[in-house]
Design an enzyme around this catalytic site. Structure first.
Site, PDB file in Angstrom:
ATOM      1  N   GLN A 147       0.703  -1.206  -0.128  1.00  0.00           N
ATOM      2  CA  GLN A 147       0.270  -0.062  -0.036  1.00  0.00           C
ATOM      3  C   GLN A 147       1.107   1.740   0.118  1.00  0.00           C
ATOM      4  O   GLN A 147       0.001   2.553  -0.648  1.00  0.00           O
ATOM      5  CB  GLN A 147      -0.807   0.249   1.507  1.00  0.00           C
ATOM      6  CG  GLN A 147      -0.147   0.774   2.827  1.00  0.00           C
ATOM      7  CD  GLN A 147      -0.948  -0.200   3.475  1.00  0.00           C
ATOM      8  OE1 GLN A 147      -1.357  -1.141   3.796  1.00  0.00           O
ATOM      9  NE2 GLN A 147      -1.680   1.448   4.587  1.00  0.00           N
ATOM     10  N   CYS A 153      -5.693   0.609   3.845  1.00  0.00           N
ATOM     11  CA  CYS A 153      -4.977  -0.951   3.667  1.00  0.00           C
ATOM     12  C   CYS A 153      -6.392  -1.373   3.561  1.00  0.00           C
ATOM     13  O   CYS A 153      -6.675  -2.862   2.490  1.00  0.00           O
ATOM     14  CB  CYS A 153      -5.164  -1.228   5.448  1.00  0.00           C
ATOM     15  SG  CYS A 153      -6.327  -0.167   6.471  1.00  0.00           S
ATOM     16  N   HIS A 294      -6.530  -1.118  10.955  1.00  0.00           N
ATOM     17  CA  HIS A 294      -5.705  -1.797  10.535  1.00  0.00           C
ATOM     18  C   HIS A 294      -6.453  -3.051   9.255  1.00  0.00           C
ATOM     19  O   HIS A 294      -6.862  -3.604  10.728  1.00  0.00           O
ATOM     20  CB  HIS A 294      -4.933  -2.559  10.680  1.00  0.00           C
ATOM     21  CG  HIS A 294      -3.604  -2.480   9.051  1.00  0.00           C
ATOM     22  ND1 HIS A 294      -2.734  -2.090   8.415  1.00  0.00           N
ATOM     23  CD2 HIS A 294      -2.553  -3.418   9.108  1.00  0.00           C
ATOM     24  CE1 HIS A 294      -2.658  -2.886   7.429  1.00  0.00           C
ATOM     25  NE2 HIS A 294      -2.048  -3.657   8.364  1.00  0.00           N
TER      26      HIS A 294
END
Length: 350
Positions: A147, A153, A294
């Protein structure tokens, strides 16, 4: 201190290591089996530069501050790996010459996301669920991506799930566009915010409404950009998200074994940045729906040394972790891994 290290560097003049992965080359030191001097860590740094900084050579006037950060991180790695009760190992990766703050900023690790998706109706599962499973064994998982310096993400978790479910359903590999998800969803409608974060469940709703272009047609830029949506391009779509019941790791296990990989989210804390292998667990992370920061992709599960784990694909390149993957403790909602999970339904060509 800098002068002392400069002397050490001069003593190493002529040291030219051939390319070797730094963790393997210095395994004894990093596992705490052999005492590591500053001289040894300087050698590690030389190899690190070769491996992760395009073969750069150490220059004391330019690199000393970075080396001191690297040395501090290596000392933390050795201290962690020297603990006989650990369930996972730390290692050197492309982030090891950065401070913790720089590491988190490098991937723009999101602010905690409010995950409140309603669980989808549960269907009965027929047949016995295996004790371990890995979709990579059937070659249904697309390659690990990076990324880069963007808090995207959630887009990689989304495309990873879409790519896997498309191949499971149709037997064809397709690589899909993260950048379309960064650029195009209306934040007020889908609650996604490009490089500032989002959730896969909302992204699956966007894909249901508009479809998703391929990576080749809409390549990744790693920063926010004007939407370049092209309705004429070939697209993949979904009927939308199936939201796994929050906290239900048995349901998550059943879905992975019988349906496909699942987009999951959890809370990253500082030591996770140095993960290399084993089953990650943490006493520092939190585990509520308000803590996750995340998004990644769960592609399997199993048990290692008596500890149950989820096998997860990250989006920080193959240089990180176990060739881009990690294992995280299963059955205890470690770091909130069971709180915010979904997968796409009926993935197909638009």
């Amino acid at each position: 201190m800098k002068a002392t290290i400069l002397i050490l560097f001069l003593a190493l003049a002529g040291f030219a290591s051939a390319f070797h992965a730094v963790n393997e080359n210095f395994e004894g030191f990093l596992k705490g089996k052999t005492l590591a001097s500053d001289n040894d860590i300087l050698k590690m740094y030389e190899t690190f530069l070769t491996q992760h900084r395009n073969g750069a050579s150490f220059e004391a006037n330019r690199d000393m501050d970075r080396f001191l950060i690297f040395r501090n991180n290596v000392r933390k790695i050795i201290a962690h790996n020297s603990n006989p009760d650990r369930s996972w190992e730390m290692g050197i990766n492309h982030l090891t010459d950065m401070t913790v703050q720089e590491q988190m900023e490098h991937y723009s690790v999101m602010e905690p996301q409010e995950c409140s998706a309603t669980a989808s109706p549960r269907s009965p599962v027929s047949g016995e669920i295996p004790d371990s499973f890995d979709w990579r064994d059937q070659e249904m998982v697309s390659p690990v991506k990076d990324q880069q310096k963007c808090g995207s993400c959630w887009t990689f978790s989304t495309t990873g799930a879409m790519e896997a479910h498309y191949k499971i359903a149709h037997g064809e590999e397709v690589l899909l566009s993260e950048q379309e998800l960064v650029d195009c969803p209306d934040a007020e409608v889908y609650d996604t915010h490009g490089c500032s974060g989002g959730l896969p469940s909302y992204a699956f709703n966007f894909i249901h409404d508009f479809g998703l272009e391929t990576e080749n047609d809409y390549p990744y830029r790693a920063h926010d950009h004007t939407c370049l949506y092209d309705k004429s391009k070939e697209r993949v779509t979904t009927d939308g998200p199936f939201n796994v019941t929050a906290g239900d790791e048995e349901q998550l296990k059943e879905i992975i074994a019988t349906v496909g990989p699942v987009s999951v989210a959890f809370q990253v804390v500082s030591d996770f940045m140095g993960y290399k292998s084993g089953v990650y667990s943490s006493a520092d992370c939190k585990n509520t729906q308000q803590d996750v920061n995340h998004a990644v992709l769960a592609v399997g599960y199993g048990t290692e040394d008596g500890m149950d784990y989820w096998l997860v694909k990250n989006s920080w390149s193959e240089s990180w972790g176990d060739e881009g993957y990690f294992k995280i403790q299963r059955g205890v909602n470690m770091c909130g891994i069971a709180m915010c999970n979904s997968y796409p339904l009926n993935v197909r060509r638009a």
